[in-house]
Design an enzyme around this catalytic site. Structure first.
Site, short mmCIF file in Angstrom:
data_model
loop_
_atom_site.label_atom_id
_atom_site.label_comp_id
_atom_site.label_asym_id
_atom_site.label_seq_id
_atom_site.Cartn_x
_atom_site.Cartn_y
_atom_site.Cartn_z
N TYR A 212 -40.89 18.45 62.40
CA TYR A 212 -41.64 19.56 61.79
C TYR A 212 -40.70 20.35 60.90
CZ TYR A 212 -44.29 23.95 61.47
OH TYR A 212 -44.95 25.07 61.03
N ASP B 157 -32.61 19.73 58.60
CA ASP B 157 -33.37 20.90 59.02
C ASP B 157 -32.82 21.34 60.37
OD1 ASP B 157 -35.11 22.77 59.97
OD2 ASP B 157 -36.94 21.65 59.47
N LYS C 105 -34.64 30.70 62.79
CA LYS C 105 -34.68 31.14 64.20
C LYS C 105 -33.48 31.99 64.63
CE LYS C 105 -38.34 28.06 65.44
NZ LYS C 105 -38.65 26.87 64.65
#
Ligand SMILES: *Cc1c(COP(=O)(O)O)cnc(C)c1O
Length: 425
Positions: free
Chosen positions: A147, A242, A270
Site C-alpha cells: 500500500y 516506501d 508516520k
C-alpha cells in the site's frame, strides 16, 4: 473474565455515522472486517488507550505505527507546546524544516535532499512524479498487497497476466489513470524479470515496501531487495522505497539500513511526524533538484513543513538517535517474539515478524505474498481480535495490518499481551 462494555462508543458511532461517511475518516477504523463498533478514544498515554467509556487498552496499533515512543511522550509534548505557542503555521520558511531535513538525511544518507509533505500518500505520489519527470518515462511497477496511500494511480489491482489492463481497487478512478501502473506479485523475481525483459526501458520506477506491512507483515525473501536494486539499475529505472512505516521503525535508518540496499528515492511518514500530519520524500540530489522551484516537476503544500509537526518530528527523532535506543527495543521485542512463537506453534497460525512489528496469520502455510496472506481465516482473525479487545488489548483491526511495539510497552504489558494471545487464539 468480565466483558468490557462500551455503550458510549456505540452511541458515538451512531452519531458519527450521521455526519461522517461510515462514521470514520479512514475506512479500516470502522471495524468492517472484524465486526462490532469502533472504540472512541478520549486519551492515550504511553502504551495505553482510554476510550470514552473509561476502558483501558494496551495499544498494539499505535496509530498505525506512528508512536514508537508511546503516546503523549513528555518530551515530545513539551516541544509541541513550545512550538504552538509561537504560532502554528506561517507559509514562510522556518529553521526547523532545515533541521529536520538534515536529521532525515543523517538517518537516511540516500535522502540527499528531502521535501516535507503532509501525509504518506503525498510522499509516494510526489516521489513518483519526480521519478517520472527525471526518467521521462511513464510506467510505474508496484506490488500486490503493498500500500502506498490513496493516489489514483497507486490503487491498482493485479490483473491475471502482466499484459492485461489492470483495473483500480477503487471506484472513481478512470481506467486511463491506472494505465501506467503495473501490479506484480511481491517477492516474485521471475514475474518481475519477465516484465522487465519486455518493458524494462519504459519503467520510470519500481515502488516497494521493503518490508511489506499493509498485507500484514511480509518480509522480503533473501536477495529480493538486492534483485530490485539490480534490475532497476540495469534498465535505467528508479527504485523507490516506501518506508512510511519502516522508516525510523526497523532501525534509525529504516529498512534500507537493515538490508544494506540504497534506493534512489524514499518516502517516509508516520513516525517522522511524531503524531502530526508530516511525511517526507527524498533521494539523490540530481533527482530531487527536478522539483519546483528549481526544476520543472511541480509539487507544493500550504501546510508542508508545518512548524508544530516539525517540532514533534525533531523531538521524536532526537530520542530515537540516542545510543542503544533500537537495541533496547529489539531486545525487548525478540524475547516477546520468542515467547509468542512458542504460543502459536502447531495452532495453524503463521507468525511473521521483523524488527518490532508482527502479524499473526490464521492459516497453516507460510506467507510470502498477498495471495498467501489472503488464505488467512478471517473469521478466526475476527474472533481473535474481539477476544483480545475484551481482554483490554487493542490489536490492529484487520488481518492485513501490522502490530507494533513501542518503547512505552513495559514488561508487564508484554506479559499481559502474551497471556491474552494464549487465551484468545
Ligand atoms: C500509511 C502508509 C502510507 C500512506 O500514508 P498516509 O499518511 O496514510 O497517507 C503509504 N505507504 C505506506 C507503506 C503506509 O504504511
Amino acid at each position: 473474565m468480565k466483558e468490557l462494555i462500551r455503550p458510549k462508543s456505540i452511541e458515538a458511532f451512531k452519531q458519527a455515522q450521521q455526519f461522517i461517511p461510515g462514521g470514520v475518516n479512514s475506512p479500516v477504523r470502522a471495524f468492517k472486517s472484524v465486526g462490532g463498533t469502533p472504540l472512541f478514544i478520549k486519551r492515550a498515554k504511553g502504551s495505553t488507550l482510554i476510550d470514552i467509556d473509561d476502558n483501558a487498552y494496551i495499544d498494539l496499533c499505535l496509530s498505525w505505527g506512528v508512536f514508537i515512543l508511546g503516546h503523549s511522550h513528555p518530551l515530545v509534548n513539551q516541544a509541541i507546546h513550545a512550538a504552538v505557542d509561537n504560532g502554528s503555521s506561517y507559509g514562510i520558511p522556518t529553521l526547523q524544516e532545515t533541521q529536520l531535513a538534515e536529521t532525515v538525511h543523517h538517518a537516511f544518507p540516500s535522502m540527499e535532499k528531502v521535501r516535507f509533505v503532509n501525509s504518506g500518500t503525498e510522499a509516494t505520489m510526489s516521489a513518483i512524479r519526480v521519478a517520472r519527470g527525471f526518467t521521462k518515462r511513464d510506467t510505474i511497477v508496484k506490488f500486490e498487497g503493498c500500500y502506498h496511500g490513496h493516489a489514483d494511480h497507486l490503487l491498482v489491482a493485479a490483473g491475471s497476466g502482466v499484459t492485461n489492463i489492470q483495473g483500480s481497487t477503487s471506484a472513481g478512478v478512470p481506467i486511463d489513470f491506472t494505465r501506467h501502473t503495473v501490479c506484480l506479485p511481491y517477492n516474485d523475481k521471475e514475474a518481475l524479470n519477465k516484465y522487465f525483459i519486455e518493458n524494462g526501458r519504459k519503467v520510470a520506477a519500481v515502488i516497494v515496501e521493503p518490508v511489506a506491512c499493509n498485507m500484514g507483515v511480509v518480509i522480503p525473501k533473501n536477495d529480493y531487495l538486492a534483485y530490485l536494486r539490480q534490475i532497476t539499475e540495469e534498465y535505467g529505472a528508479l527504485l523507490i522505497f516506501d518506508e512510511v512505516i519502516t522508516g525510523f521503525r526497523l532501525s534509525y535508518g529504516g529498512a534500507q539500513e537493515v538490508y544494506g540496499i540504497t534506493p534512489d528515492l524514499t518516502a517516509i511518514g508516520k513516525i517522522i511526524g511524531g503524531g502530526f500530519p508530516a511525511a517526507a520524500f527524498g533521494g539523490k540530489a540530481e533527482i530531487m533538484n527536478m522539483l519546483a522551484p528549481d526544476g520543472p516537476v511541480y509539487q507544493a503544500g500550504t501546510l508542508s513543513g508545518n512548524p508544530v509537526a516539525m517540532a514533534a518530528g525533531i523531538a521524536t527523532t532526537a530520542i530515537l538517535a540516542q545510543e542503544h535506543f533500537y537495541e533496547h527495543l529489539s531486545t525487548k521485542f525478540d524475547t516477546f517474539i520468542d515467547e509468542l512463537k512458542s504460543i502459536v506453534i502447531n495452532k495453524d497460525i503463521q507468525l511473521n515478524s521483523k524488527g518490532n512489528m508482527y502479524t499473526l496469520f490464521f492459516n497453516n502455510a507460510p506467507v510470502h505474498n498477498f495471495e498467501e496472506a489472503k488464505h488467512s481465516d478471517q473469521k478466526r482473525f475476527a474472533l481473535y481480535f474481539h477476544n483480545m479487545l475484551n481482554r483490554g488489548i487493542y490489536v490492529s483491526p484487520s488481518q492485513f495490518e501490522g502490530n507494533f511495539l513501542s518503547e512505552a510497552h513495559s514488561e508487564s504489558d508484554l506479559e499481559r499481551i502474551l497471556k491474552a494471545i494464549k487465551e484468545s487464539i
